[in-house]
Design an enzyme around this catalytic site. Structure first.
Site, PDB file in Angstrom:
ATOM      1  N   ASP A 294       0.656  -0.562   0.507  1.00  0.00           N
ATOM      2  CA  ASP A 294      -0.041   0.233   0.186  1.00  0.00           C
ATOM      3  C   ASP A 294       0.969   1.695   0.109  1.00  0.00           C
ATOM      4  O   ASP A 294       0.529   2.608   0.648  1.00  0.00           O
ATOM      5  CB  ASP A 294      -0.701   0.035   1.533  1.00  0.00           C
TER       6      ASP A 294
ATOM      7  N   GLU B 241     -10.793  -0.919  -2.967  1.00  0.00           N
ATOM      8  CA  GLU B 241     -10.711  -0.108  -2.262  1.00  0.00           C
ATOM      9  C   GLU B 241      -9.122   0.457  -2.904  1.00  0.00           C
ATOM     10  O   GLU B 241      -9.254   0.646  -4.078  1.00  0.00           O
ATOM     11  CB  GLU B 241      -9.716  -1.113  -1.359  1.00  0.00           C
TER      12      GLU B 241
END
Length: 326
Positions: free
Chosen positions: A38, A208
């Site tokens: 991420d 997401e």
């Protein structure tokens, strides 16, 4: 004797050239060692920074490291710029940091605790520091977002600064994405004209990992699709005239390559201020790994076609060449 010296000189020169050629094709992906996911890439004062999730079981995700580089190739690790000793309400699953500089302070947004309902403590928090490498302290002493508005799990936060200086929080898991106007001091939100605080901007196939940037006055909205533990994880995007959308999905631009790695996704974009170069920073799972936490941070150059659409990103082991900001 002269012939021997000549031979030695030629041999030495050939060896030097060979070594130079080897170093020229050095593999720079992943960009630093360790399991990290991420990643958010950003530039502060001519220095590249990457703020990733420490990829491990949730109970071990109790801190964040950061990495800095002057050239995109050589990276310095900054240990534990934030951890749960500074964020008392965060106990686990500190995820997907997003950072922005505002009024000479650095604000680090993060998700924590992986809450599954409105009855649990956790969500999106904010920490602040006077330096990009921290240490960071809790700004609010509680989460900034701690409820499921419009069905969006409060995770995967991204802070976006619009052309007029307005900051927005764009976030959401569980296939829902919200946008909200931040107060100037990041302590809360300013309602929209219709009195709502959180507006849903979920595009088709969104899962997401939202990210947004502006290019040629167009708003590029990007997100991750598929499951983060599987090989189908990927990045898609849309283009609109406003940060509010509407966002019509264009297509995928980053996905696995069976010859390189699997599970490529949850990315960010770096635009160099001294050129028109764009880089995509993302995580992927090596072909040799099956554990869901075995994710590494990589970088590739990203290109556009003549109509402004993003070309499919090619996964490489080489990564990118050095680029020192002038």
């Amino acid at each position: 004797m002269k012939q021997v010296l000549y031979f030695l000189l030629i041999f030495s020169a050939s060896k030097t050239i060979a070594q130079t050629e080897v170093s020229a094709v050095k593999n720079n992906n992943p960009i630093f060692k360790g399991w990290y996911a991420d990643p958010e890439g950003i530039i502060f004062d001519k220095t590249y920074w990457v703020y990733p999730t420490f990829s491990a079981p949730y109970e071990k995700q109790v801190f964040l490291d950061a990495f800095s580089s002057k050239d995109l190739v050589n990276w310095k690790k900054h240990h534990k710029i934030l951890d749960t000793t500074a964020i008392k309400w965060a106990k686990k699953a500190i995820w997907a940091p997003s950072i922005i500089k505002n009024k000479n302070k650095y604000f680090l947004f993060f998700g924590a605790n992986d809450i599954q309902s409105d009855n649990e403590l956790g969500g999106i928090g904010v920490a602040v520091s006077s330096k990009p490498e921290g240490p960071y302290k809790d700004l609010l002493g509680k989460p900034l977002v701690d409820k499921f508005y419009n069905g969006a799990q409060p995770i995967d936060q991204f802070v976006f600064r619009d052309k007029d200086g307005q900051h927005y929080l764009i976030y959401g898991g569980w296939r829902h994405c919200n946008i909200a106007k931040l107060k100037d001091d990041f302590t809360g939100f300013v309602p929209f004209d219709d009195k709502t605080v959180f507006k849903e901007i979920t595009p088709e196939n969104y899962v997401e990992g939202p990210f947004m940037f502006i290019r040629n006055s167009k708003y590029y909205f990007m997100w991750s699709e598929g499951g983060w533990t599987g090989p189908d994880y990927c990045v898609a995007y849309a283009i609109a005239d406003s940060p509010m959308g509407p966002f019509k999905r264009v297509g995928k631009i980053l996905e696995q390559d069976d010859k390189i790695a699997r599970g490529a996704g949850h990315h960010s974009i770096i635009k160099t201020p001294d050129s028109d170069k764009y880089y995509i920073v993302y995580h992927r799972r090596p072909l040799s790994e099956t554990d869901s936490s075995s994710r590494e941070t990589c970088i590739e150059e990203m290109f556009f076609d003549q109509d402004g659409f993003i070309k499919p990103v090619v996964l490489t082991n080489e990564g990118v060449k050095a680029h020192i900001i002038k």
